[in-house]
Structures are given as structure tokens and as C-alpha cells.
Design a protein around this motif. Structure first.
Motif, mmCIF file in Angstrom:
data_model
loop_
_atom_site.group_PDB
_atom_site.id
_atom_site.type_symbol
_atom_site.label_atom_id
_atom_site.label_comp_id
_atom_site.label_asym_id
_atom_site.label_seq_id
_atom_site.Cartn_x
_atom_site.Cartn_y
_atom_site.Cartn_z
ATOM 1 N N PRO A 167 37.915 42.750 40.457
ATOM 2 C CA PRO A 167 36.552 43.128 40.098
ATOM 3 C C PRO A 167 36.482 44.542 39.528
ATOM 4 O O PRO A 167 37.223 45.436 39.947
ATOM 5 C CB PRO A 167 35.791 43.032 41.424
ATOM 6 N N SER A 174 33.800 42.795 48.755
ATOM 7 C CA SER A 174 34.586 42.384 47.603
ATOM 8 C C SER A 174 36.053 42.743 47.785
ATOM 9 O O SER A 174 36.375 43.825 48.288
ATOM 10 C CB SER A 174 34.050 43.050 46.338
ATOM 11 N N GLY A 178 41.677 42.018 44.144
ATOM 12 C CA GLY A 178 41.576 40.819 43.325
ATOM 13 C C GLY A 178 42.605 39.758 43.667
ATOM 14 O O GLY A 178 43.154 39.729 44.779
ATOM 15 N N THR A 182 45.503 32.678 40.135
ATOM 16 C CA THR A 182 44.576 31.829 40.871
ATOM 17 C C THR A 182 44.532 30.441 40.247
ATOM 18 O O THR A 182 44.330 30.292 39.044
ATOM 19 C CB THR A 182 43.156 32.423 40.856
ATOM 20 N N GLU A 202 39.398 30.979 47.067
ATOM 21 C CA GLU A 202 38.963 32.132 46.279
ATOM 22 C C GLU A 202 37.644 31.844 45.571
ATOM 23 O O GLU A 202 37.390 30.728 45.131
ATOM 24 C CB GLU A 202 40.009 32.500 45.212
ATOM 25 N N THR A 204 35.510 33.771 42.390
ATOM 26 C CA THR A 204 35.478 34.827 41.380
ATOM 27 C C THR A 204 34.164 34.716 40.622
ATOM 28 O O THR A 204 33.847 33.644 40.087
ATOM 29 C CB THR A 204 36.665 34.708 40.411
ATOM 30 N N VAL A 213 34.967 41.385 35.746
ATOM 31 C CA VAL A 213 34.560 40.505 36.837
ATOM 32 C C VAL A 213 33.723 41.314 37.826
ATOM 33 O O VAL A 213 34.054 42.453 38.145
ATOM 34 C CB VAL A 213 35.812 39.911 37.532
ATOM 35 N N CYS A 216 34.976 39.462 43.767
ATOM 36 C CA CYS A 216 36.024 38.533 44.211
ATOM 37 C C CYS A 216 35.997 38.468 45.736
ATOM 38 O O CYS A 216 35.845 39.493 46.403
ATOM 39 C CB CYS A 216 37.413 39.008 43.775
ATOM 40 N N ARG A 218 37.606 35.884 49.246
ATOM 41 C CA ARG A 218 38.253 34.687 49.770
ATOM 42 C C ARG A 218 37.386 34.201 50.913
ATOM 43 O O ARG A 218 37.180 34.923 51.891
ATOM 44 C CB ARG A 218 39.674 34.987 50.216
#
Length: 438
Positions: A167, A174, A178, A182, A202, A204, A213, A216, A218
Motif C-alpha cells: 500500500p 494495513s 504488502g 499473490t 489476502e 488488496t 494501492v 492490504c 490478511r
């Protein structure tokens, strides 16, 4: 959903090479000449004008094959293996359910674009094509989110996940480091907002009108965390929210201003798809269970269950009137339900060869689009009580279907090693004499 992937895909060119006339091509048990193979598999775009003159919409050279389109269609119907978690669920449906009458003609073939190469990462997840206008389409092609403009015929890359994605904005929660490489399992795009979900849970988030971006995260570190579906919608409080369905038996709701987790609802089984009702008060939840659920959007409590499917469900959608919703299942049916009486479906609609992987209602509520895993997309007339349908017939695995917000364009992503493309159909209009004055 099943994990990992276990289904075989069918590829057109390999079948066609097997079916070629050996005498004409001099194979005699040997290998085909490379130039002859190239001629067989060399396909080009098809326009509506060419299709009207008899060209195959996918550019498949039937005249060079030792099999007709009709015979190959029968072969596919006989040989395509529908994936089932509950054995023989499709056979049971075949015995009790009849296919609805064909003959509807609501969308007309406009163009098949070979430059666009949609792909699929997991065989059960087919929500990878999104139209934000009648000319703008976003889709997955290998590791990349791509944008296709049917107006300028320009294909451009929006975001590439093969390397490192991190990001460019700072928000609480966040993952600033990153992700790397992915694997994108599902995608959703609405207006200028995009959310991509990955195999390891994930998420995004990107604004299409900004560089980089935005966020992000998880969702979970569970071993079986694949993101099965994303839905973006207008929230009750204003603004835009999105919902992620995950294989860890969870559904999570986020806002798009601060990207914070608003709700986390848990279920007894993996959640494959959710859809929010037009009034934002109910959520349809389907997954690795025979029954579907209606859930209160504020507290996650189950309000009602719908019973009738014979296998696991992977698709759902609400009619814009807020009274009807549909569920799509691996038993090869789409069932339409009325919240005023959930004891039986309003109608049960059977596919031709496989599971119902995607469902889309048109914005005006006149049509419901139902996509099988391959070869067939059905457009049902809601005004005719779903008794009439248009059958869109082609060859190849379907990566996704999408109606433009104004319902003018219908896009179908086809994944195949040779015949991958993006099909565009345009809504048919019958203009009267007085329309020329409007």
C-alpha cells in the motif's frame, strides 16, 4: 469449497486436433505439420457483421474439422464432468427438473475480443469479470488485473500481483509490507473501487482513480483461508462497504473510507458467496452446505434458511425489488426464492452441463443471467416468470459474467488455452417510429 483444485479443464484445440480428418491432413498416425496446426488454431476477432454472415463467434474453423459444431456440442454434453461434493446430485436434479423453454432473444452478439485473455485460478470460483460501464470491463488475466475498453479497443494493466504489491497509503491495520506473488482467487469492481481476494485470505484494495494501492490486509492466518467472493455495495449509513466470504467459515464486512473491519460473522461451514439485499437489512449466505441462509446484516443472526438444493452453493443474487433472491448450486440448478414464503422456491432452473457458478440480475429487474462452469450462459425473463430464456452457446470455461450498470452490455469471459476471449452482447431494443423524436 474444495481445496486444493481437483477438476480437469477441457481445452478446445486439443479436442479439435483429435477430431481432424486424417486423410486430408496426412497425419497417418504421425504428428501434424506445425503450419497446419497453426492454421487450425489461428483465430481472430469476430464482429456482429461477420457473425451474421456465418462466421463462428469464437473464430473456430469448423469447415476445416472432421466434426460439425452440432456433433461436438453433443460430445461436450456427454463428456463434461460436473464437479460434485455430494455424489450424483446433478443426476437427481436431471430426473426431477426440466429445462425451461428456449426462444428468448434479449441480448445480441456484438463482438468477440481475442486480445483479452481471461483466466481462472480455482475451478469453483468464477467471479473474475466486472463491467463498470457498457464499455469498461475489468478482469483477471494470470497475475494481472486488466482493463478493457470496448470503445477504444485498448487493453491495459491495472495491477500486477506477480511481484511485490504494497500500500502507498497508511491506515490502521494495513500490512505496509504488502504481499508478494499473490494468487488472486476472486475480484470485485464497482465504480472506481476494486477489491481483490487471495488464496491465503489476502485483501488488496485499490481506487482506480488513484495511483498505487490503498490498503492490504490478511483476513486470517487459518490454513484454509482462501477468499471465495467479494461484494461491494452502498451501505445503510452512506458510503461504500464491501464484504469478503472466506473458507475459514467467516464473512467479514469492511468500510472503504478507513478500511476498518465493521463485522465478522462466523458460520458452521465455509462461506462461498454472500449478497446483500437492496434495503441492506438481509444477507444471503451460501457455502459448503445444502441449505442457504438469510442473515440479519446488523448482528449476523440467521433469520431463515432455504432448503431444496442437493449440493454446495457458490452463487447468490438479489432481485432489485428486494423480495426475490436466487441461489446457484453444484446440483446444476439456480433456485429463485421469495422472502414472503421460503417453504419452496418460486422456480427451479436447471443448467445443461454443470454447476451454477455465477448469477446476475439486471439493474431494472427484467432479466436474470445464470452462468454454468463452461459453454452456457442463460438469460431468463423475470417478466415471463422465468419460463422463457435465451441460451448463449459457445465453447470454453467461463471466468465470469457481468452486466453493465445500465444493462446495455453483457460480458462473458472465456478461458481456454487457444480460444480465450471476451464475448460482448448488447441489449436488443425495438424502436418505434416516435422514438426518432426522442
Amino acid at each position: 469449497m474444495s481445496y486444493p483444485q481437483v477438476e480437469d479443464f477441457y481445452y478446445m484445440a486439443e479436442d479439435f486436433v483429435d477430431d481432424m480428418d486424417e486423410d486430408n491432413y496426412g497425419r497417418g498416425g504421425g504428428d501434424m505439420d506445425a503450419d497446419e496446426y497453426d492454421m487450425l488454431t489461428k483465430v481472430t476477432d469476430t464482429s456482429s457483421a461477420q457473425a451474421r454472415k456465418g462466421k463462428d463467434i469464437q473464430g473456430i474453423p469448423w469447415e476445416r474439422l472432421n466434426i460439425t459444431r452440432e456433433k461436438y456440442r453433443l460430445t461436450r454434453l456427454e463428456q463434461y464432468k460436473n464437479y460434485e461434493n455430494i455424489p450424483s446430485s446433478g443426476e437427481a436434479v436431471d430426473k426431477e427438473c426440466k429445462q425451461m423453454e428456449k426462444g428468448g432473444n434479449y441480448y445480441e452478439f456484438f463482438h468477440n475480443t481475442r486480445l483479452v485473455k481471461p483466466t481462472i485460478l480455482h475451478f469453483q470460483l468464477r467471479n473474475l469479470v466486472w463491467a463498470t460501464s457498457k464499455h469498461d470491463v475489468y478482469l483477471m488475466s494470470n497475475y494481472s488485473v486488466m482493463h478493457w475498453s470496448s470503445l477504444s479497443c485498448n487493453l491495459s494493466e491495472i495491477l500486477n500481483f506477480s511481484g511485490h504489491v504494497a500500500p502507498t497509503e497508511k491506515h490502521p491495520g494495513s500490512l505496509l509490507e504488502g504481499f508478494t506473488q499473490t494468487q488472486i482467487s476472486t475480484l470485485a469492481v464497482k465504480d472506481n473501487f476494486m477489491v481483490a481476494g487471495g488464496f491465503q485470505g489476502e485483501l488488496t484494495i485499490k481506487h482506480l482513480d488513484r495511483k498505487g494501492v490503498s490498503f492490504c490486509t490478511r483476513t486470517t492466518f487459518d490454513d484454509n483461508a482462501i477468499t471465495n467472493a467479494i461484494e461491494i455495495y452502498d451501505s445503510l449509513r452512506g458510503g461504500i462497504n464491501f464484504m469478503a466470504s472466506n473458507n475459514d467459515c467467516s464473512m467479514r464486512e469492511y468500510d472503504t473510507e478507513r478500511y476498518q473491519l465493521l463485522n465478522h460473522f462466523r458460520f458452521p461451514w465455509p462461506v462461498n458467496h454472500t449478497s446483500v439485499s437492496p434495503d441492506r437489512r438481509l444477507i444471503t449466505v451460501v457455502g459448503d452446505h445444502l441449505d442457504g441462509l438469510l442473515v440479519d446484516s446488523q448482528n449476523g443472526k440467521t433469520v431463515a434458511a432455504v432448503v431444496g438444493h442437493l449440493d454446495y452453493s457458490f452463487a447468490s443474487a438479489w432481485h432489485p425489488d428486494g423480495r426475490l433472491f436466487a441461489t446457484g448450486n453444484q446440483d446444476k440448478t439456480c433456485r429463485v426464492w421469495d422472502i414472503r414464503n421460503l417453504s419452496l422456491p418460486v422456480v427451479t432452473l436447471k443448467g445443461n452441463l454443470g454447476a451454477v457458478r455465477s448469477i446476475r440480475f439486471s439493474s431494472d429487474g427484467q432479466f436474470m443471467v445464470v452462468a454454468e462452469p463452461a459453454d452456457f450462459v442463460h438469460v431468463y425473463s423475470t417478466g415471463a416468470d422465468y419460463q422463457k430464456r435465451q441460451e448463449i452457446d459457445f465453447f470454453g470455461e467461463i471466468s465470469g459474467v457481468s452486466l453493465s450498470p445500465d444493462d446495455e452490455s453483457l460480458y462473458i469471459g472465456i478461458w481456454d488455452r487457444t480460444y480465450a476471449s471476451l464475448l460482448q452482447y448488447n441489449k436488443r431494443h425495438t424502436y418505434g417510429y416516435l422514438d426518432s423524436y426522442l
